[in-house]
Design a protein around this motif. Structure first.
Motif: not given
Length: 851
Positions: A711-718
């Motif tokens: 639920e942090d941002g709207v993208d896949d930040g892995t």
């Protein structure tokens, strides 16, 4: 005809046919329901904390994972704040136990030493054996450590100290560090030691050192009847033969399956064929080894092998699960010092790689096939080679009768004892980590034992009485009066319980004293044995009681006070629970996944009705049930379960129950690149801003872990830079008009919001899928884009939404399904920074005859 509004019931239902669920949603992925409407789930970001380079009281380590942040697959997380205000997060993997000092802070390795510290083995002479290695490049060399009776296994960790002078040319400082070992035999193991380009290593055996072994590592998946756990290496019942490589052995091209493979497919999807992990391309045509099947192929793309012939070279075509190793197949000859004691045919191991062979000479193995266990790597000359005698069955072969026992994966349990932490690896001892007087120092945890008289800051934190449990399956510290409770445990003296682990035995320490376990009239220590079931699986602390789950029942454990201390009442019998992490509590109601349905406890045990029961439990790998993990997402009133589908040995799917709206939805963890990156642990803590999860360091499953914030941002930040989240929701089929005649849908009027997006003019896609009959295939469809005219880069919400007003489509049928998606076009920029929620779109229909 008037416009037809598309209004669907919230939640996803797979308990009926597609057409039978008319008016509802049938498929979801990365989508939730909020206030009855579907919306793309929130994104996630990677925690950028790194491994600390040192552990208090030990030597700087040079052992770092090659992928991910942490060694091993994470199975547990625990968050708390110390009296000094430090926000700590404990993470237990199958290889290590870590504590992170604050979001984005360092991860400290607090994995205990085996036994009571210092618990080290000193070898006075001939501790190391090296082979010659010329200077000219920075490199790692294989060194054999000669430690009689060390009782270790491949992947264990050892800290070496006390090396005072160079060993055959290798500087002493290169040895005084932490290493991951490879088993050779009961008196030898190998390590990889870094040497600079200027160093020339000579052959020989010399040196003195002290070896301190960390607690034994565990598995990352459940295994049965193979390798470790089915007797000796390779399922052997005989004594080991050993030798060393005569010459270096290069690696070969290898990768992993990016999708499950059935026994007939002729195209194989892999992570990469172009310079994968060893930097060696797969041949343009040739053969590969997957498990024990040989597959020939005639072509390659960047992520596929094409023109495949299954079951080549006399092997048997079989199905293979996602993330299985794919090795370039060829036969070769491998030279060794002496092969005379080895079996005429069989397998041998080098640095964790298993190699099969079909023949041998006095100093070589012929017909060698690399990567027989799905793992391949390079090996230096002189590396240890080990094989069991002719009774060896080979890695991956059926175990001898009576040896096909299951080996469960490593799980952890933990709880705070004040600001300190009590934790336990399932089937191991109870350990206690203590906050140092200098809160920036992170010492290793130590075992609670009658013989552990060590002190920290002049306090003996670990010196327990003689009946303290030495092994248990789960540990918990009660909120009521602070008792330390061991579930599935023993009594070393045999006075109050059996001396060996009894999986149904519960023991608790004295109130406010985790070191006193002997029951006396002057304390509240005690024990109780449950009767329903064969093993305690887990325990869950709730508002007024502790729920204790066995493999067939659930009990209530409530504090009474002296003399009985704790009461036990059976709440439900003939129930199941998937694994120790498959339970979560939200709003004082406990939810858990069983082996064939979901349950809840709100004062009584009852079945949790699910519109996805059939979908989940008919496509699930129950052998991997101890991997399944439950967690809450309080901000959205959700309980999440992560699980393995039937053809996967790693977490690849999730299912969600929204307890506020009482609806279900589901999805998988396919990332933008088409590989799985499931969540192996989950924790929604109010002490950190976002729900936390652990995932694999490499998509498709790997031996290392990452910490991510949901639920942090709207993208896949892995990964950096982030990539879009592929999200979609599709309705069940519904009639076009009255469904009697064909209808021609020519216009669609969108209704949605892009609030929460972070890009200029975000876009989602509407898809209309027509067909004539419920048993027919969908006909040609349109995928019109719906684009906002507003800029969300600096303003994430608008009171008045402006977007594509209408889109034109051309579809014909009696019934249709409706789909909304984002991040699915193949362009990285499309879907990046996009957030959406669907409203009530409408379609315009014209009558179009009966056929």
């Amino acid at each position: 005809m008037p416009l037809q509004k598309l209004a669907f019931r919230p939640g996803t239902n797979r308990e009926s046919t597609n057409y039978g669920n008319e008016g509802g949603w049938y498929q979801t992925n990365k989508v939730r329901f909020r206030s009855g409407n579907p919306e793309k789930i929130g994104g996630w970001t990677r925690d950028n904390g790194a491994l600390s380079a040192s552990v208090a009281g030990t030597i700087v380590s040079i052992a770092y994972p090659t992928t991910g942040t942490l060694w091993g697959v994470c199975r547990s997380m625990w968050n708390w704040i110390t009296l000094s205000g430090y926000n700590l997060l404990a993470m237990g993997t199958n290889l290590k136990y870590y504590i992170q000092n604050g979001p984005g802070g360092n991860f400290y390795d607090v994995t205990p030493i085996t036994g009571i510290p210092p618990a080290a083995t000193t070898v006075a002479s001939n501790a190391f054996t090296t082979t010659a290695s010329s200077s000219g490049a920075n490199r790692y060399v294989t060194v054999t450590c000669n430690v009689s009776g060390y009782n270790g296994q491949t992947n264990d960790f050892v800290t070496i100290s006390g090396v005072a002078s160079a060993v055959n040319g290798i500087p002493a400082v290169n040895f005084n560090a932490e290493f991951q070992i490879t088993y050779v035999n009961s008196s030898q193991f190998t390590i990889q030691v870094y040497v600079a380009s200027t160093v020339t290593v000579t052959a020989g055996t010399t040196g003195a050192a002290t070896f301190a072994f960390q607690v034994a590592t565990g598995g990352d998946v459940f295994t049965v009847g193979l390798g470790w756990g089915a007797g000796g290496w390779g399922g052997s019942t005989g004594a080991a033969s050993t030798t060393t490589l005569n010459g270096a052995l290069a690696t070969v091209a290898n990768t992993t399956l990016s999708a499950a493979l059935d026994s007939t497919a002729t195209t194989i999807s892999v992570a990469s064929t172009t310079a994968p992990s060893p930097g060696i391309n797969f041949a343009a045509s040739g053969s590969v080894l997957i498990d024990s099947e040989i597959i020939s192929y005639t072509g390659v793309t960047a992520t596929t092998l094409t023109g495949c012939t299954r079951g080549a070279s006399g092997s048997t075509a079989a199905a293979h699960v996602v993330s299985t190793g794919v090795i370039q197949y060829a036969t070769s000859t491998i030279n060794v010092t002496d092969a005379s004691t080895f079996a005429a045919t069989g397998t041998f191991a080098v640095d964790g790689e298993v190699i099969s062979y079909s023949g041998k000479t006095g100093t070589s193995f012929t017909g060698c096939v690399r990567g027989y266990a799905g793992y391949v790597t390079a090996h230096a000359s002189g590396a240890g080679v080990a094989q069991y005698s002719s009774t060896a069955t080979g890695w991956g072969s059926a175990a001898p009768a009576g040896l096909g026992v299951g080996v469960q994966l490593r799980t952890w349990s933990q709880a705070n004892y004040g600001q300190n932490l009590v934790f336990n690896p399932r089937g191991g001892a109870i350990y206690y980590w203590v906050v140092d007087s200098n809160p920036t120092i992170f010492n290793r945890a130590q075992v609670i034992s009658a013989s552990n008289t060590n002190t920290q800051n002049s306090v003996a934190y670990w010196d327990a009485d003689s009946t303290c449990p030495t092994v248990c399956n789960f540990v918990l510290v009660s909120d009521s009066s602070r008792f330390t409770i061991a579930f599935g445990t023993n009594d070393p003296t045999g006075v109050y319980a059996t001396t060996v682990l009894d999986p149904m035995q519960i023991r608790w320490s004295d109130q406010e004293n985790l070191l006193v376990w002997t029951p006396l009239t002057t304390n509240q220590a005690g024990d109780y044995r449950l009767s329903h079931g064969s093993a305690i699986i887990t325990a869950q602390q709730t508002r007024q009681e502790i729920l204790v789950f066995t493999d067939s029942a659930v009990y209530s454990m409530q504090y009474l006070g002296p003399p009985y201390v704790w009461s036990f009442q059976i709440l439900g019998d003939n129930i199941s629970i998937a694994g120790p992490n498959a339970v979560a509590t939200a709003n004082n109601i406990t939810y858990w996944m069983g082996l064939d349905k979901f349950y809840m406890y709100s004062g009584r045990v009852e079945t949790l009705p699910s519109t996805l029961r059939e979908y989940v439990f008919t496509d699930i790998n129950k052998a991997q049930a101890f991997q399944f993990v439950a967690g809450t997402n309080e901000g959205y009133s959700e309980v999440w379960w992560q699980y393995c589908s039937a053809n996967s040995n790693v977490i690849d799917r999730y299912v969600i129950y929204n307890y506020l709206d009482q609806v279900w939805y589901y999805g998988d963890w396919t990332n933008y690149n088409g590989a799985y990156q499931g969540r192996t642990a989950w924790l929604d803590s109010s002490l950190r801003e976002f729900p936390m999860a652990a995932t694999y360091g490499v998509a498709g499953g790997s031996s290392n872990a990452l910490l991510v914030y949901h639920e942090d941002g709207v993208d896949d930040g892995t990964i950096n830079p982030p990539v879009p989240i592929v999200a979609n929701v599709q309705s069940s089929d519904f009639d076009i008009g009255d469904g009697n005649n064909f209808g021609f849908v020519w216009r669609l009027i969108p209704d949605l919001t892009f609030d929460g997006s972070s890009v200029n003019q975000p876009t989602a896609y509407f898809t209309a899928l027509p067909r004539a009959f419920p048993g027919a295939a969908y006909g040609p469809s349109n995928d019109p884009a719906v684009t906002s005219t507003q800029n969300y880069q600096n303003q994430i919400t608008y009171n008045i939404q402006q977007f594509t007003q209408q889109v034109y489509v051309r579809i014909r049928g009696r019934q249709m399904a409706f789909k909304v998606s984002s991040g699915t076009t193949g362009s990285v920029l499309d879907g990046l920074g996009v957030q959406w929620q669907l409203g009530a779109p409408r379609i315009d229909i014209r009558p179009d005859g009966r056929r």
